[in-house]
Design a protein around this motif. Sequence first.
Motif, PDB file in Angstrom:
ATOM      1  N   TYR A 177       0.959  -1.270  -0.060  1.00 52.82           N
ATOM      2  CA  TYR A 177       0.119  -0.070   0.017  1.00 52.82           C
ATOM      3  C   TYR A 177       0.815   1.412  -0.133  1.00 52.82           C
ATOM      4  O   TYR A 177       0.321   2.303   0.034  1.00 52.82           O
ATOM      5  CB  TYR A 177      -0.934   0.193   1.252  1.00 52.82           C
ATOM      6  N   GLY A 178       2.060   1.291   0.168  1.00 55.80           N
ATOM      7  CA  GLY A 178       3.102   2.288   0.053  1.00 55.80           C
ATOM      8  C   GLY A 178       2.908   3.175   1.203  1.00 55.80           C
ATOM      9  O   GLY A 178       3.335   4.307   0.933  1.00 55.80           O
ATOM     10  N   ILE A 179       2.560   2.740   2.431  1.00 52.04           N
ATOM     11  CA  ILE A 179       2.594   3.253   3.720  1.00 52.04           C
ATOM     12  C   ILE A 179       4.194   3.317   4.136  1.00 52.04           C
ATOM     13  O   ILE A 179       4.752   2.073   4.381  1.00 52.04           O
ATOM     14  CB  ILE A 179       1.910   2.735   4.523  1.00 52.04           C
ATOM     15  N   PRO A 180       4.723   4.436   4.350  1.00 47.01           N
ATOM     16  CA  PRO A 180       6.372   4.466   4.771  1.00 47.01           C
ATOM     17  C   PRO A 180       6.339   4.220   6.144  1.00 47.01           C
ATOM     18  O   PRO A 180       5.445   4.520   7.016  1.00 47.01           O
ATOM     19  CB  PRO A 180       6.592   5.807   4.449  1.00 47.01           C
ATOM     20  N   TYR A 181       7.451   3.769   6.835  1.00 49.94           N
ATOM     21  CA  TYR A 181       7.903   3.554   8.242  1.00 49.94           C
ATOM     22  C   TYR A 181       9.182   3.778   8.419  1.00 49.94           C
ATOM     23  O   TYR A 181      10.178   3.662   7.464  1.00 49.94           O
ATOM     24  CB  TYR A 181       7.606   1.956   8.296  1.00 49.94           C
ATOM     25  N   ILE A 182       9.508   4.070   9.696  1.00 52.96           N
ATOM     26  CA  ILE A 182      11.011   3.980  10.167  1.00 52.96           C
ATOM     27  C   ILE A 182      10.796   3.263  11.665  1.00 52.96           C
ATOM     28  O   ILE A 182       9.915   3.383  12.594  1.00 52.96           O
ATOM     29  CB  ILE A 182      11.284   5.338  10.469  1.00 52.96           C
ATOM     30  N   ILE A 183      11.828   2.032  11.665  1.00 56.39           N
ATOM     31  CA  ILE A 183      11.692   1.104  12.762  1.00 56.39           C
ATOM     32  C   ILE A 183      13.023   1.582  13.891  1.00 56.39           C
ATOM     33  O   ILE A 183      13.964   1.486  13.148  1.00 56.39           O
ATOM     34  CB  ILE A 183      11.551  -0.179  12.308  1.00 56.39           C
ATOM     35  N   LEU A 184      12.739   1.938  15.041  1.00 56.71           N
ATOM     36  CA  LEU A 184      13.918   2.189  15.654  1.00 56.71           C
ATOM     37  C   LEU A 184      14.123   1.067  16.812  1.00 56.71           C
ATOM     38  O   LEU A 184      13.282   0.769  17.747  1.00 56.71           O
ATOM     39  CB  LEU A 184      13.624   3.405  16.595  1.00 56.71           C
ATOM     40  N   ARG A 185      15.208   0.203  16.643  1.00 56.08           N
ATOM     41  CA  ARG A 185      15.277  -0.798  17.361  1.00 56.08           C
ATOM     42  C   ARG A 185      16.236  -0.476  18.703  1.00 56.08           C
ATOM     43  O   ARG A 185      17.375   0.008  18.509  1.00 56.08           O
ATOM     44  CB  ARG A 185      15.946  -2.089  16.653  1.00 56.08           C
ATOM     45  N   CYS A 186      15.430  -0.035  19.846  1.00 58.26           N
ATOM     46  CA  CYS A 186      16.281   0.447  20.972  1.00 58.26           C
ATOM     47  C   CYS A 186      16.779  -0.482  22.257  1.00 58.26           C
ATOM     48  O   CYS A 186      16.042  -1.511  22.238  1.00 58.26           O
ATOM     49  CB  CYS A 186      15.598   1.465  21.612  1.00 58.26           C
ATOM     50  N   ASP A 187      17.967  -0.051  22.550  1.00 56.89           N
ATOM     51  CA  ASP A 187      18.528  -0.904  23.742  1.00 56.89           C
ATOM     52  C   ASP A 187      17.511  -0.570  24.819  1.00 56.89           C
ATOM     53  O   ASP A 187      16.508   0.246  24.785  1.00 56.89           O
ATOM     54  CB  ASP A 187      19.789  -0.383  23.996  1.00 56.89           C
TER      55      ASP A 187
END
Length: 311
Positions: free
Chosen positions: A158-168
């Motif tokens: 669907y073209g929905i953008p994301y940013i994933i932050l993998r945090c300590d």
Amino acid sequence: MKKRIFVTGSSGFVGKNLLKQLQRETAYSVFALSRTEQMSPSKNSKFLQGDLLAGGDYEKHMSSAEVIVHLAGMVNINDSVASPAQTIDERTSMLFRILEIVRKTEKRSLIIFISTDRVYGKTTKKEVDETEAPVPIEPYTASKIIGEVLLKTYQLIYGIPYIILRCDSIYGPHQPKKMFISDMIQKMLVQENVAVGDLSVKKNFVFVDDVVQAIILSLRLPRSDYNQIYNIGGKQASLADLLNIIQGIIEKKLHKKIITHFDPSLVRQGIEVNSFRLSIKKANQRLGWKPTVSLDQGLEKTVDFFMNTKK
């Protein structure tokens, strides 16, 4: 025009700290959603009370946002082990509702999703980057991996953008009481003899202000840096190291002596992660991010918070 930012879980640990920073920013118009009572309003923020699992009036504000920062959901590991179905169902359903709201609008809002270093929990490497395959080690981590997969699926179709932050492991002011650092601080503030579990466990810790800065920097990224995972890593320390620092800070501030003793009932079984560090090279190069608060500084700020609050 101010960029419209929608924050879920805004009365939670990271949410409260993020809202404080966003309220200082002039470039954003902020809509903050929580099930519970909210912070004091400001000129650039509107507070909404509602439940992501139930729907409501908040949906019209979410559908018009340029960015959705998704922070809502249970974060306690032990609770997730005790109630696995509830953990996975609630967290997945929340993200599904957000994705469906965005899918049904012409605006393709960027979704910033806070994930965890625990997805790398069984790695045998000393340092891991974002290409390392995630592995679920308990229900909380499984729910994060499912969330990441959903984001990638909706982006592809669907073209929905994301940013994933993998945090300590995130720590700092407003941290929930059941977390190790806040639990030890609050006990040491009122007790002279404190029970502890296995202190040999090594984990990585990042101060909440540094995580908030990673989110703020994500808001400013160009579209060419969307649809990416970024490790947000801090300082590695054993629980014994943390305890010694906390104990020293509190003993100095309160002019008292604290004794600790081992209680085997406090040992978590089978869900601790292996010892590793997060590579933050990608976050440094693309986000311009690196941690700025040392462990000693962060723990003192956290102690000060709990000394000055009735929480």
